[in-house]
Design a protein around this motif. Structure first.
Motif, PDB file in Angstrom:
ATOM      1  N   VAL A 274       0.822  -1.199   0.000  1.00  0.00           N
ATOM      2  CA  VAL A 274       0.000   0.000   0.000  1.00  0.00           C
ATOM      3  C   VAL A 274       0.861   1.256   0.000  1.00  0.00           C
ATOM      4  O   VAL A 274       0.474   2.280  -0.552  1.00  0.00           O
ATOM      5  CB  VAL A 274      -0.934  -0.011   1.251  1.00  0.00           C
ATOM      6  N   ILE A 275       2.041   1.201   0.593  1.00  0.00           N
ATOM      7  CA  ILE A 275       2.814   2.404   0.910  1.00  0.00           C
ATOM      8  C   ILE A 275       3.806   2.843  -0.165  1.00  0.00           C
ATOM      9  O   ILE A 275       4.713   3.622   0.125  1.00  0.00           O
ATOM     10  CB  ILE A 275       3.537   2.248   2.266  1.00  0.00           C
ATOM     11  N   ASN A 276       3.662   2.376  -1.374  1.00  0.00           N
ATOM     12  CA  ASN A 276       4.538   2.841  -2.453  1.00  0.00           C
ATOM     13  C   ASN A 276       3.721   3.011  -3.729  1.00  0.00           C
ATOM     14  O   ASN A 276       2.501   3.046  -3.692  1.00  0.00           O
ATOM     15  CB  ASN A 276       5.742   1.900  -2.650  1.00  0.00           C
ATOM     16  N   ASN A 277       4.372   3.088  -4.866  1.00  0.00           N
ATOM     17  CA  ASN A 277       3.687   3.319  -6.136  1.00  0.00           C
ATOM     18  C   ASN A 277       3.284   2.043  -6.869  1.00  0.00           C
ATOM     19  O   ASN A 277       3.039   2.079  -8.067  1.00  0.00           O
ATOM     20  CB  ASN A 277       4.567   4.173  -7.049  1.00  0.00           C
ATOM     21  N   PHE A 278       3.212   0.932  -6.174  1.00  0.00           N
ATOM     22  CA  PHE A 278       2.773  -0.311  -6.809  1.00  0.00           C
ATOM     23  C   PHE A 278       1.390  -0.112  -7.413  1.00  0.00           C
ATOM     24  O   PHE A 278       0.487   0.415  -6.775  1.00  0.00           O
ATOM     25  CB  PHE A 278       2.736  -1.456  -5.788  1.00  0.00           C
ATOM     26  N   GLN A 279       1.238  -0.544  -8.668  1.00  0.00           N
ATOM     27  CA  GLN A 279      -0.004  -0.289  -9.394  1.00  0.00           C
ATOM     28  C   GLN A 279      -0.862  -1.527  -9.637  1.00  0.00           C
ATOM     29  O   GLN A 279      -1.849  -1.457 -10.352  1.00  0.00           O
ATOM     30  CB  GLN A 279       0.325   0.386 -10.736  1.00  0.00           C
ATOM     31  N   GLY A 280      -0.527  -2.647  -9.053  1.00  0.00           N
ATOM     32  CA  GLY A 280      -1.308  -3.861  -9.254  1.00  0.00           C
ATOM     33  C   GLY A 280      -2.544  -3.920  -8.372  1.00  0.00           C
ATOM     34  O   GLY A 280      -2.835  -3.002  -7.600  1.00  0.00           O
ATOM     35  N   ASP A 281      -3.268  -5.015  -8.458  1.00  0.00           N
ATOM     36  CA  ASP A 281      -4.523  -5.221  -7.745  1.00  0.00           C
ATOM     37  C   ASP A 281      -4.260  -5.664  -6.308  1.00  0.00           C
ATOM     38  O   ASP A 281      -3.784  -6.772  -6.070  1.00  0.00           O
ATOM     39  CB  ASP A 281      -5.349  -6.277  -8.495  1.00  0.00           C
ATOM     40  N   LEU A 282      -4.595  -4.803  -5.371  1.00  0.00           N
ATOM     41  CA  LEU A 282      -4.448  -5.120  -3.950  1.00  0.00           C
ATOM     42  C   LEU A 282      -5.824  -5.185  -3.283  1.00  0.00           C
ATOM     43  O   LEU A 282      -5.987  -4.823  -2.122  1.00  0.00           O
ATOM     44  CB  LEU A 282      -3.584  -4.063  -3.255  1.00  0.00           C
ATOM     45  N   SER A 283      -6.817  -5.660  -4.027  1.00  0.00           N
ATOM     46  CA  SER A 283      -8.197  -5.636  -3.544  1.00  0.00           C
ATOM     47  C   SER A 283      -8.524  -6.712  -2.509  1.00  0.00           C
ATOM     48  O   SER A 283      -9.602  -6.701  -1.932  1.00  0.00           O
ATOM     49  CB  SER A 283      -9.170  -5.745  -4.718  1.00  0.00           C
ATOM     50  N   SER A 284      -7.591  -7.618  -2.261  1.00  0.00           N
ATOM     51  CA  SER A 284      -7.786  -8.612  -1.199  1.00  0.00           C
ATOM     52  C   SER A 284      -6.416  -9.089  -0.728  1.00  0.00           C
ATOM     53  O   SER A 284      -5.432  -9.004  -1.463  1.00  0.00           O
ATOM     54  CB  SER A 284      -8.599  -9.812  -1.694  1.00  0.00           C
ATOM     55  N   VAL A 285      -6.390  -9.593   0.493  1.00  0.00           N
ATOM     56  CA  VAL A 285      -5.131 -10.126   1.026  1.00  0.00           C
ATOM     57  C   VAL A 285      -4.689 -11.327   0.197  1.00  0.00           C
ATOM     58  O   VAL A 285      -3.500 -11.510  -0.045  1.00  0.00           O
ATOM     59  CB  VAL A 285      -5.273 -10.486   2.524  1.00  0.00           C
ATOM     60  N   GLN A 286      -5.637 -12.119  -0.283  1.00  0.00           N
ATOM     61  CA  GLN A 286      -5.286 -13.290  -1.093  1.00  0.00           C
ATOM     62  C   GLN A 286      -4.600 -12.871  -2.399  1.00  0.00           C
ATOM     63  O   GLN A 286      -3.586 -13.465  -2.788  1.00  0.00           O
ATOM     64  CB  GLN A 286      -6.534 -14.130  -1.412  1.00  0.00           C
ATOM     65  N   ARG A 287      -5.125 -11.883  -3.086  1.00  0.00           N
ATOM     66  CA  ARG A 287      -4.492 -11.391  -4.330  1.00  0.00           C
ATOM     67  C   ARG A 287      -3.122 -10.795  -4.030  1.00  0.00           C
ATOM     68  O   ARG A 287      -2.161 -11.031  -4.735  1.00  0.00           O
ATOM     69  CB  ARG A 287      -5.375 -10.355  -5.012  1.00  0.00           C
ATOM     70  N   TRP A 288      -3.089  -9.967  -2.987  1.00  0.00           N
ATOM     71  CA  TRP A 288      -1.821  -9.342  -2.590  1.00  0.00           C
ATOM     72  C   TRP A 288      -0.760 -10.412  -2.291  1.00  0.00           C
ATOM     73  O   TRP A 288       0.381 -10.290  -2.724  1.00  0.00           O
ATOM     74  CB  TRP A 288      -2.029  -8.445  -1.353  1.00  0.00           C
ATOM     75  N   TRP A 289      -1.136 -11.450  -1.559  1.00  0.00           N
ATOM     76  CA  TRP A 289      -0.165 -12.461  -1.120  1.00  0.00           C
ATOM     77  C   TRP A 289       0.524 -13.128  -2.318  1.00  0.00           C
ATOM     78  O   TRP A 289       1.741 -13.292  -2.317  1.00  0.00           O
ATOM     79  CB  TRP A 289      -0.842 -13.496  -0.230  1.00  0.00           C
ATOM     80  N   LYS A 290      -0.236 -13.495  -3.326  1.00  0.00           N
ATOM     81  CA  LYS A 290       0.372 -14.110  -4.514  1.00  0.00           C
ATOM     82  C   LYS A 290       1.359 -13.147  -5.164  1.00  0.00           C
ATOM     83  O   LYS A 290       2.477 -13.531  -5.517  1.00  0.00           O
ATOM     84  CB  LYS A 290      -0.689 -14.541  -5.514  1.00  0.00           C
ATOM     85  N   LEU A 291       0.954 -11.896  -5.326  1.00  0.00           N
ATOM     86  CA  LEU A 291       1.848 -10.889  -5.922  1.00  0.00           C
ATOM     87  C   LEU A 291       3.103 -10.704  -5.070  1.00  0.00           C
ATOM     88  O   LEU A 291       4.220 -10.599  -5.592  1.00  0.00           O
ATOM     89  CB  LEU A 291       1.114  -9.543  -6.063  1.00  0.00           C
ATOM     90  N   TRP A 292       2.921 -10.662  -3.758  1.00  0.00           N
ATOM     91  CA  TRP A 292       4.032 -10.418  -2.832  1.00  0.00           C
ATOM     92  C   TRP A 292       5.042 -11.575  -2.874  1.00  0.00           C
ATOM     93  O   TRP A 292       6.245 -11.351  -2.971  1.00  0.00           O
ATOM     94  CB  TRP A 292       3.487 -10.227  -1.415  1.00  0.00           C
ATOM     95  N   VAL A 293       4.543 -12.791  -2.819  1.00  0.00           N
ATOM     96  CA  VAL A 293       5.423 -13.971  -2.858  1.00  0.00           C
ATOM     97  C   VAL A 293       6.178 -14.024  -4.185  1.00  0.00           C
ATOM     98  O   VAL A 293       7.393 -14.268  -4.207  1.00  0.00           O
ATOM     99  CB  VAL A 293       4.613 -15.267  -2.609  1.00  0.00           C
TER     100      VAL A 293
END
Length: 159
Positions: free
Chosen positions: A43-62
């Motif tokens: 959330v705290i930078n200029n990342f432009q992907g879909d962060l609409s759920s923790v599940q979506r975020w987690w895959k992107l993060w890993v």
């Protein structure tokens, strides 16, 4: 977790954020050809992907932390490195609040703390703005303050 003063003194969340928040990559190795920077999904930078759920975020993060190899400049020249490999041991000599055990496992501990911090932020934003308005606002700010910054400065100077 978010208010833990010891966590701050030990730099277990702030150190990995400094290293992986926004990474400068060599030209041509970024989805953003203007900036040659890659952002950790957070959330705290200029990342432009879909962060609409923790599940979506987690895959992107890993994927970002452990799978993507970024072409970066190192002291020994250009190299491909995964963001997790950019983290370094936090020295107890510099941060004496760290225990010997924490120093020994500081790289995986930093990774865990960063994941916890980022997941809390994603959860919090989606809780206070379940309609996704926060992501739209973030996108608008990015467009105006980052992506078109140079163009807008030139326009202002020409007036």
């Amino acid at each position: 977790f978010m208010k833990d003063k010891q966590l701050g003194k030990k730099r277990l969340a702030s150190m990995p954020d400094r290293i992986t928040n926004t990474i400068s990559v060599l030209p041509g190795d970024s989805a953003d050809p203007i900036n040659d920077k890659v952002c950790r999904p957070t959330v705290i930078n200029n990342f432009q992907g879909d962060l609409s759920s923790v599940q979506r975020w987690w895959k992107l993060w890993v994927d970002f932390m452990f799978r993507e190899e970024l072409h970066v400049q190192t002291k020994s020249g250009p190299k491909r490195k995964r963001p997790c490999a950019m983290l370094e041991k936090i020295p107890r000599a510099k941060y004496p609040d760290l225990t010997e055990e924490e120093e020994a496992i500081s790289v995986p501990l930093q990774t865990l703390c960063q994941a916890i911090f980022d997941s809390i932020m994603v959860h919090m934003m989606n809780t206070v703005s379940p309609d996704g308005e926060w992501q739209q606002l973030k996108q608008e700010l990015f467009e105006r303050l980052v992506r078109t910054k140079t163009q807008r400065c030139v326009e202002i100077l020409e007036k």
